[in-house]
Each structure stands twice: as structure tokens, then as C-alpha cells.
Design a protein around this motif. Structure first.
Motif, PDB file in Angstrom:
ATOM      1  N   LEU A  70       0.832  -1.206   0.000  1.00  0.00           N
ATOM      2  CA  LEU A  70       0.000   0.000   0.000  1.00  0.00           C
ATOM      3  C   LEU A  70       0.863   1.251   0.000  1.00  0.00           C
ATOM      4  O   LEU A  70       0.641   2.180  -0.781  1.00  0.00           O
ATOM      5  N   GLY A  71       1.888   1.285   0.879  1.00  0.00           N
ATOM      6  CA  GLY A  71       2.785   2.434   0.904  1.00  0.00           C
ATOM      7  C   GLY A  71       3.515   2.618  -0.415  1.00  0.00           C
ATOM      8  O   GLY A  71       3.666   3.740  -0.912  1.00  0.00           O
ATOM      9  N   LEU A  72       3.961   1.508  -0.999  1.00  0.00           N
ATOM     10  CA  LEU A  72       4.617   1.576  -2.308  1.00  0.00           C
ATOM     11  C   LEU A  72       3.668   2.109  -3.373  1.00  0.00           C
ATOM     12  O   LEU A  72       4.052   2.917  -4.219  1.00  0.00           O
ATOM     13  N   ALA A  73       2.423   1.625  -3.339  1.00  0.00           N
ATOM     14  CA  ALA A  73       1.439   2.052  -4.338  1.00  0.00           C
ATOM     15  C   ALA A  73       1.116   3.531  -4.202  1.00  0.00           C
ATOM     16  O   ALA A  73       0.964   4.241  -5.202  1.00  0.00           O
ATOM     17  N   VAL A  74       1.017   4.029  -2.962  1.00  0.00           N
ATOM     18  CA  VAL A  74       0.739   5.449  -2.744  1.00  0.00           C
ATOM     19  C   VAL A  74       1.865   6.297  -3.325  1.00  0.00           C
ATOM     20  O   VAL A  74       1.638   7.269  -4.044  1.00  0.00           O
ATOM     21  N   ILE A  75       3.114   5.918  -3.024  1.00  0.00           N
ATOM     22  CA  ILE A  75       4.266   6.704  -3.484  1.00  0.00           C
ATOM     23  C   ILE A  75       4.419   6.633  -4.998  1.00  0.00           C
ATOM     24  O   ILE A  75       4.645   7.648  -5.655  1.00  0.00           O
ATOM     25  N   PHE A  76       4.256   5.433  -5.562  1.00  0.00           N
ATOM     26  CA  PHE A  76       4.405   5.318  -7.013  1.00  0.00           C
ATOM     27  C   PHE A  76       3.219   5.939  -7.740  1.00  0.00           C
ATOM     28  O   PHE A  76       3.386   6.645  -8.739  1.00  0.00           O
ATOM     29  N   GLY A  77       2.014   5.644  -7.247  1.00  0.00           N
ATOM     30  CA  GLY A  77       0.821   6.131  -7.930  1.00  0.00           C
ATOM     31  C   GLY A  77       0.714   7.641  -7.942  1.00  0.00           C
ATOM     32  O   GLY A  77       0.252   8.232  -8.916  1.00  0.00           O
TER      33      GLY A  77
END
Length: 294
Positions: A30-37
């Protein structure tokens, strides 16, 4: 009573273990997706931030006597502040460039953080006690449910749902998405986009730190705990769809359960089943299960 040829208690116990692993996968992805997205940054330092969250909780307990419940708030805040410093001093210089530059920078940062903590604490690991309120287990009749593991699953799902709702269903989330797509237009409406970007990266880092605090009583707190899980988490993000918050949560929980049952039915494949699924998904749907086709 047996389920798929194994005793039902063993089956349900493995389901719970899979959900616990899946909860960590979901929060980290989720944290990765927030930062990448939102920022288009492939944050390879995410595993190191997860490790920092666990170490922050342990240091707060060992040096200041701060208990688990306060550490659950303080440690993610500290990791989030570090994330904001990294974004302002390093990552902001890479916006607009190929995402590979961000990946290389954060990969180097992860190696530095791991090296520092290996020098300070070694690799043997530190134990963190389960909080007294969540110690023991509850007999549900059909299985014995460890209280702390149930808390990890509940807390992770609550945080994931709350984050998804904030980004996808609130005005703040709309500003975040708009600011990453057309920063100049959003700034024309008086929104401080650089501040918003900094807070977004800090929030993604804080999610990794929170996952680290939740993991501390379950596994040994040691410098390599982030590098041991981050490759699997990247696979989860790819399967769910890069930048898809819903995909990260659903895929993380689902793959944790699949990995857990693989250990029962075919243990030799448990370490590669996630990557095998990733290969199949990329062949069929390169954007991921929940990702948007370019």
C-alpha cells in the motif's frame, strides 16, 4: 474433521498465518502504491523504512521505556519525518526524470540504512515483547486464535481501507491526484503542491514504519528484515497493478493466504509461488490485476 485432507485446526491455523503475512504484504505494498501512484517514484527504500519502524519501536522501549501503544504512534511519525527529509533533500531533484533514477537512489539509501544498523546492532536480532493486553490466545472452539496475530490482521485492514478511502473518496485525495497530473493548474487554485508531495511521501514512509511496529512482536527486529520482504512486496505491487491502492491491498492479503497454504500442500514451492503468479499475470495482463492499461 478434515479440510482438503488436513485437520481443520491445522487448516485454519495456516489460514491465520497466511492472513498475518498477507497483512504485512498489504500494508507495505500500500505504501509503495501510494508513493508510485502519486509521485511516480519506485521506492526501493521501503523495506528499510519498514525496518526503521521496528527498530524505532524497540529503541523507544529499550532506551526510553515507551510501551507498544505509544510506539505505534511515535515510530511511524519518526519514519514519516525521515521520509519527508529524504523527499525534500533528494527525491525532489529527480521529478520528471526516468523512474529508474528514483529506484537507484532509494536502493542506495536502503543499503546505507541497513549497513548503519548492521554496524550498530549486528544481525542477530532483538526481541520485542507482545503487549500485555494482546498476550495469549482465544479458544474459538474450532481453533485457537493468537490474540496478537488477530490484532495485526484487523489493524492492517483498517489502515488499508482508511488509506484507500482517503485517496479515492475525499477532497484531499482528489487534490493529491490532481496535483500529480497537473501541478501548475492545482497551484493556480492556491494549493501548495510541493508541500502536498512531501506529505504524501512522508505518509507512504509512515505506513512502512507502522508495518514495522506491527511486525516487531512477531519476528526478530534486525537490519535485514526489510530486504527479506521487499522483493515479495514488489511482486505483490506488480500483480495488483503499479499504483493501484485497491490492488495492493487485495493482492497482498490474497497472496499471503496462497503462500501460507502452499507451505502445507507443496512446501518446496512456497518461496516461489508469488513470483510464479507474477509471471503468469504479466503474461496475461501486463498492467496487473487492478492496474489501468496504458
Amino acid at each position: 474433521m478434515e479440510i482438503f485432507g488436513i485437520p481443520h485446526q491445522a487448516f485454519l491455523g495456516q489460514l491465520m498465518l497466511g492472513l498475518v503475512n498477507g497483512a504485512f504484504y498489504a500494508m507495505l505494498s500500500l505504501g509503495l502504491a501510494v508513493i508510485f501512484g502519486l509521485l511516480d517514484v519506485v521506492n526501493f527504500a521501503h523495506g528499510a523504512l519498514y525496518m526503521l519502524g521496528a527498530f524505532a519501536a524497540w529503541i523507544l522501549m529499550d532506551q526510553a521505556g515507551i510501551n507498544y501503544w505509544f510506539a505505534l504512534v511515535l515510530a511511524p511519525l519518526l519514519v514519516g519525518l525521515l521520509g519527508m527529509v529524504v523527499e525534500r533533500t533528494m527525491l525532489k531533484r529527480l521529478y520528471g526524470l526516468d523512474p529508474l533514477y528514483g529506484l537507484l537512489l532509494t536502493f542506495g539509501l536502503a543499503l546505507i540504512l541497513e549497513g548503519v544498523f548492521r554496524k550498530l546492532y549486528g544481525v542477530s536480532g532483538q526481541s520485542y515483547p507482545v503487549p500485555e493486553l494482546l498476550a495469549g490466545a482465544t479458544n474459538l472452539g474450532f481453533m485457537i486464535l493468537p490474540n496478537y496475530r488477530a490484532w495485526v490482521v484487523f489493524a492492517s485492514i483498517a489502515v488499508c481501507v482508511g488509506t484507500w478511502y482517503t485517496i479515492e473518496r475525499t477532497r484531499l485525495g482528489a487534490y493529491l491526484r490532481a496535483g500529480t497530473e497537473n501541478a501548475k493548474l492545482v497551484q493556480a487554485f492556491g494549493i501548495n503542491v510541493p508541500l502536498m508531495v512531501m506529505l504524501t511521501y512522508g505518509a507512504g514512509a509512515a505506513l512502512a514504519g507502522l508495518a514495522g511496529v506491527l511486525a516487531a512482536p512477531v519476528i526478530q527486529v534486525q537490519p535485514l528484515m526489510g530486504s527479506n520482504i521487499i522483493i515479495v512486496v514488489f511482486a505483490v505491487v506488480v500483480i495488483g497493478g503499479m499504483g493501484s491502492i485497491l490492488g495492493s491491498v487485495v493482492t497482498g492479503l490474497g497472496l499471503g493466504v496462497i503462500e501460507g497454504f502452499t507451505k502445507v500442500f507443496y512446501p518446496e514451492a512456497s518461496n516461489v509461488v508469488v513470483f510464479a503468479i507474477m509471471v503468469i499475470v504479466l503474461m496475461v495482463r501486463p498492467a496487473g490485476l487492478f492496474g489501468k492499461e496504458a
